[in-house]
Design an enzyme around this catalytic site. Structure first.
Site, PDB file in Angstrom:
ATOM      1  N   ASP A   1       0.900  -1.142   0.000  1.00 45.92           N
ATOM      2  CA  ASP A   1       0.000   0.000   0.000  1.00 45.92           C
ATOM      3  C   ASP A   1       0.940   1.193   0.000  1.00 45.92           C
ATOM      4  O   ASP A   1       1.556   1.487   1.027  1.00 45.92           O
ATOM      5  CB  ASP A   1      -0.876   0.004   1.260  1.00 45.92           C
ATOM      6  N   HIS A   2       1.089   1.828  -1.141  1.00 44.90           N
ATOM      7  CA  HIS A   2       2.182   2.802  -1.229  1.00 44.90           C
ATOM      8  C   HIS A   2       2.006   3.976  -0.273  1.00 44.90           C
ATOM      9  O   HIS A   2       2.955   4.687   0.028  1.00 44.90           O
ATOM     10  CB  HIS A   2       2.419   3.257  -2.681  1.00 44.90           C
TER      11      HIS A   2
ATOM     12  N   HIS B   1      -5.721   2.676   0.842  1.00 45.70           N
ATOM     13  CA  HIS B   1      -5.006   3.851   1.337  1.00 45.70           C
ATOM     14  C   HIS B   1      -5.743   4.553   2.482  1.00 45.70           C
ATOM     15  O   HIS B   1      -5.154   4.893   3.502  1.00 45.70           O
ATOM     16  CB  HIS B   1      -4.790   4.864   0.210  1.00 45.70           C
TER      17      HIS B   1
HETATM   18  C1  BG6 Z   1      -3.332   4.534  -6.550  1.00 39.60           C
HETATM   19  C2  BG6 Z   1      -4.638   4.530  -7.261  1.00 39.60           C
HETATM   20  O1  BG6 Z   1      -3.224   3.437  -5.689  1.00 39.60           O
HETATM   21  O2  BG6 Z   1      -3.233   5.725  -5.788  1.00 39.60           O
HETATM   22  C3  BG6 Z   1      -4.766   5.744  -8.141  1.00 39.60           C
HETATM   23  O3  BG6 Z   1      -4.749   3.353  -8.042  1.00 39.60           O
HETATM   24  C4  BG6 Z   1      -4.566   6.997  -7.348  1.00 39.60           C
HETATM   25  O4  BG6 Z   1      -6.032   5.787  -8.785  1.00 39.60           O
HETATM   26  C5  BG6 Z   1      -3.270   6.904  -6.572  1.00 39.60           C
HETATM   27  O5  BG6 Z   1      -4.522   8.083  -8.235  1.00 39.60           O
HETATM   28  C6  BG6 Z   1      -3.101   8.067  -5.644  1.00 39.60           C
HETATM   29  O6  BG6 Z   1      -1.811   8.025  -5.142  1.00 39.60           O
HETATM   30  P1  BG6 Z   1      -1.055   9.349  -4.751  1.00 39.60           P
HETATM   31  O7  BG6 Z   1       0.237   8.866  -4.178  1.00 39.60           O
HETATM   32  O8  BG6 Z   1      -0.905  10.164  -5.995  1.00 39.60           O
HETATM   33  O9  BG6 Z   1      -1.924  10.022  -3.757  1.00 39.60           O
END
Ligand code: BG6
Length: 501
Positions: free
Chosen positions: A187-188, A250
């Site tokens: 989960d980045h 997230h």
């Molecule tokens: C990803 C989703 O996991 O997270 C995307 O698949 C989304 O749709 C993105 O835009 C948002 O990540 P960040 O780091 O730009 O907030």
């Protein structure tokens, strides 16, 4: 690459999906940044796998452009030569070519000898979820994991399953092949600097933790607004929607860190144990609470900064009558001793009028404050955690306005992390890769976290199917459907943003 870095981290980083967007935009630039900062071990090579035919040289040249564009650090010739000669490309159809795995394994073994990577392999599955199980099965059948030498770990991108049932099946099948401790589910958001800061702010300050409960906190808000639409990912998005793309992972992850009990220590399992308890206490939706407390949306055409934007249904690979959600706002509760009765408001959307991820803790007003007429209309204290794009937080308190009259004003004690450490926050993927090499699983989701988050999501999805709004119901470039404003307004509250309002 750095001689001082722990050589236990030596490894071959094998990317399935080597020509995909994630690899080009995130993984390769992140690894380059790690090398730039001398965080990689000396014995480290990348083997990217894709279905297209390319030579190493062609692949390296292609990657150059992406590193130049997306890495945090500038490329110079010397560094690029050092980096690029450690990148290799292999083409084979990882979905069907069993023989290809055998060939890959013998290639990896040769490279292991040449680069002294000690049998350590980190397999990164940057592929569509339907390929996860097949790849892992092939790796197992060809003895490319659980080997007698070194370590082999697998990093899996989201989404893990598409429902509670499919996630359970996937997990059951995978766990028959490799042990849980070798699986790193990504989960980045857990790699984002300010998300990690939640633990520090909560448990490192005597000011906050004693007040961090239903006695002092009025409500918690999590907002995740994106300016972007679905871009080139219409096909993927049609099967996920905001519910599974953002909320299931997230946003719930952010909530668990905000709401969990202090873990026994900061070891991965201790943290994950507490996060799971939050997810288990999360109140799921019934038909009635869904009607009252959930607003779903989908963007239609609109304008932002005078630029016209198409609606979701006009995006590539999206059905003209799609009912996929691109926005959600909801109110729920965490039914436990700490949070009983505190509303949790969440909103997330694509094609909004700003890009901002923010968590707001709104404190209750002091009891008795109304006895002082001068204090009657002072606002609540707020702790505003700015996750992105600006990183930092401010604490909003009340103070006397200078002057002869006793007038109050709100002031912000502001910490701008982005200003202090300009461009110094590592990209989430840099951290995640490094922590997987270090075998630190606290930045990855454990199976039971996922299982409980799917339960919550399914309670929404189930009701949504019977109550689909008339889409599209908000214009691109706005703050989402009006009903989302009313959702909180009817409780006598308002949404807070990353800037004082
Ligand atoms: C990803 C989703 O996991 O997270 C995307 O698949 C989304 O749709 C993105 O835009 C948002 O990540 P960040 O780091 O730009 O907030």
């Amino acid at each position: 690459m750095e001689g001082n870095v722990n050589q236990e981290l030596s490894n071959i980083f094998v990317i399935f999906g080597g020509t995909g967007d994630l690899t080009k935009r995130k993984l390769i630039p992140a690894i380059f940044s790690l090398m730039y900062e001398e965080k990689l071990p000396e014995n480290f090579i990348i083997v990217a796998i894709g279905r297209r035919v390319k030579t190493n040289e062609e692949y390296r040249k292609e990657m150059y452009e992406y590193v130049e564009k997306f890495s945090r650090f500038p490329i110079n010739d010397e560094l690029w030569i050092l980096f690029s000669k450690r990148i290799f490309y292999k083409n084979f159809d990882f979905t069907s070519d069993n023989h290809g795995y055998k060939k890959l394994d013998s290639f990896l073994e040769t490279m292991e000898m040449k680069y002294s990577t000690m049998g350590n392999r980190l397999y990164y599955l940057a592929v569509a979820p339907e390929f996860f199980e097949g790849i892992i099965r092939n790796l197992k059948n060809n003895s490319m994991v659980c080997k007698d030498i070194g370590w082999q770990r697998i990093m899996i991108e989201k989404p893990f399953g598409s429902s509670l049932e499919t996630a359970r099946i996937l997990n059951r099948n995978i766990s028959k092949l490799i042990p849980e401790e070798d699986i790193f589910r990504i989960d980045h958001y857990l790699g984002k600097e300010m998300i990690q800061n939640i633990l520090a702010i909560r448990f490192g300050n005597s000011l906050f933790e004693p007040q961090w409960n239903a006695n002092y906190i009025d409500n918690i808000q999590i907002t995740s607004n994106e300016l972007l639409g679905v871009e080139s990912r219409g096909g993927y998005y049609e099967n996920t929607g905001i519910l599974k793309d953002m909320l299931q992972n997230h946003i719930l992850q952010m909530l668990t860190l905000i709401a969990m009990e202090p873990p026994l220590d900061l070891e991965p399992e201790s943290i994950r144990d507490e996060k799971v308890k939050v997810l288990r206490s999360l109140r799921v939706f019934t038909a009635e609470s869904f009607r009252e407390d959930v607003v779903m949306g989908q963007y239609g055409t609109g304008t932002y900064n005078d630029v016209e934007m198409i609606g979701y249904r006009e995006e590539d690979s999206v059905s003209k009558v799609s009912n996929t959600d691109t926005f959600i706002a909801l109110k729920t509760y965490i039914d436990n001793f700490r949070w009983g009765g505190v509303p949790i408001y969440i909103r997330a959307g694509k094609r909004m009028n700003n890009k901002s991820t923010v968590i707001v803790i709104q404190f209750k007003k002091l009891r008795g404050i109304n006895y002082y007429k001068e204090f009657k209309h002072i606002p609540n204290n707020l702790l505003v955690l700015k996750i992105q794009p600006e990183e930092g937080f401010f604490f909003q308190i009340n103070a006397k306005k200078p002057g002869s009259e006793f007038k109050m004003e709100k002031v912000q004690l502001d910490y701008c992390q982005s200003c202090k450490y300009f461009n110094d926050s590592p990209e989430a993927y840099e951290k995640l890769i490094l922590e997987a090499l270090r075998n630190n699983s606290s930045l990855f989701t454990r199976w039971d976290e996922l299982e409980h988050s799917w339960e919550f999501i399914e309670s929404i999805e189930k009701q949504f199917k019977d109550n689909i709004p008339n889409y599209p119901n908000y214009s691109a470039g706005t703050q989402g459907p009006e009903a989302a404003i009313d959702l909180i307004k009817k409780d006598g509250r308002q949404w807070w943003n990353a800037t004082p309002n």
